[in-house]
Design a protein around this motif. Sequence first.
Motif, PDB file in Angstrom:
ATOM      1  N   THR A 254       0.806  -1.212   0.000  1.00 52.72           N
ATOM      2  CA  THR A 254       0.000   0.000   0.000  1.00 52.72           C
ATOM      3  C   THR A 254       0.842   1.265   0.000  1.00 52.72           C
ATOM      4  N   GLN A 296      -2.565  -3.728  -1.252  1.00 54.16           N
ATOM      5  CA  GLN A 296      -3.605  -3.161  -2.104  1.00 54.16           C
ATOM      6  C   GLN A 296      -3.911  -4.200  -3.181  1.00 54.16           C
ATOM      7  N   ASP A 314      -8.762  -1.675  -1.439  1.00 55.47           N
ATOM      8  CA  ASP A 314      -7.838  -0.900  -0.616  1.00 55.47           C
ATOM      9  C   ASP A 314      -8.469  -0.687   0.747  1.00 55.47           C
TER      10      ASP A 314
END
Length: 344
Positions: A254, A296, A314
């Motif tokens: 992420t 993600q 996400d």
Amino acid sequence: MSDEHDLRDRLHAVVPEPPAAPGRAAAARSLAGRRRRRGTLVAVAGVVAAIVGAGLTVQSLRPDDRGTDRVATPSTPSSPPEVDAGAGITCPPPRTDGGTPPEGAALPTGATSARLCPVDAEGGFAAPVDALVSDVDSIVGAIEALPRYDQNQPCTMEWEPSYWLILGYPDGTTRQVEGSLAGCEVLQGAGPARTGAEGVWDRYLQLLGDQRASTTPPPAPDAVDCPASKDFSASSPLATPLQSVHAVLRWRDTDGSSSWSCAQIPDDDLAVILASLADPANTIRPGRLDCEQVLQFEIVGVNRWGDLGSMLGDCGAFMVGDRYRSPSQEAEDLMLAVVDAHDG
């Protein structure tokens, strides 16, 4: 399910967690396990009663007209005609240098096919696999009915994709027009520049949807290729991601420190994942997202027509239509198993 999400967020606000241990799938599992334990601890402490007393509810997602909020086994008409997917027209390569919109005189009538194609190489859309071969002249009529564009009229500056509409004629000739979905929605290539390109886009997609309702889709691909995009994958405007028959899972850290990894999702596992994301009970409000997630995700799939569609995951949830959906624990475990198998 809604109580569980609210419980996680309440405890997280009071007791933040330390960073996860190395290993992407292991770290994601560790965080998921801690989130489940939080729910138990908070329930024991009596926070459940406080949340229920506050009257919190989860809104269900209104089904999209094209079925993007449903998982279903599509039925096939009893004796539908075959559809010529390409109709003799191929999309040109997307434009990468800005380029110049096409120019041309007024469009002649008599078009027998039309293809919708993306103009932009990045951030655009994926072209529908089939061409429109019915009622094509109504598209020409819709274009000719648009008001002329006044260069002095004010236009908004938001970014939206542009499209090419390529019309085919019986003598083998083609005409290409370009429409923008942003600002004044200028359409060029059919005589004077006009405004209202979004209306032509909508008309085309409506006609193509009607055509599909009475035709047989072309053979579906056996699998989905991993997209090469460094960003998120482009989707067809007729994509139905929750009805994907095959899909790949893409993931990255992420914090943006890694590039996308990608692997096929087994079809049986895909059915479980999509059913979880289709369940309105798994809807989660933006303020309740769990952004401790270390990965993600993006699910990129094809429906029975071959339309490419993607869903971004996400902060522990996926965008489904205009709402966030949190996958079930079983679905989350299946996705992490794909990561484990890929990373070894």
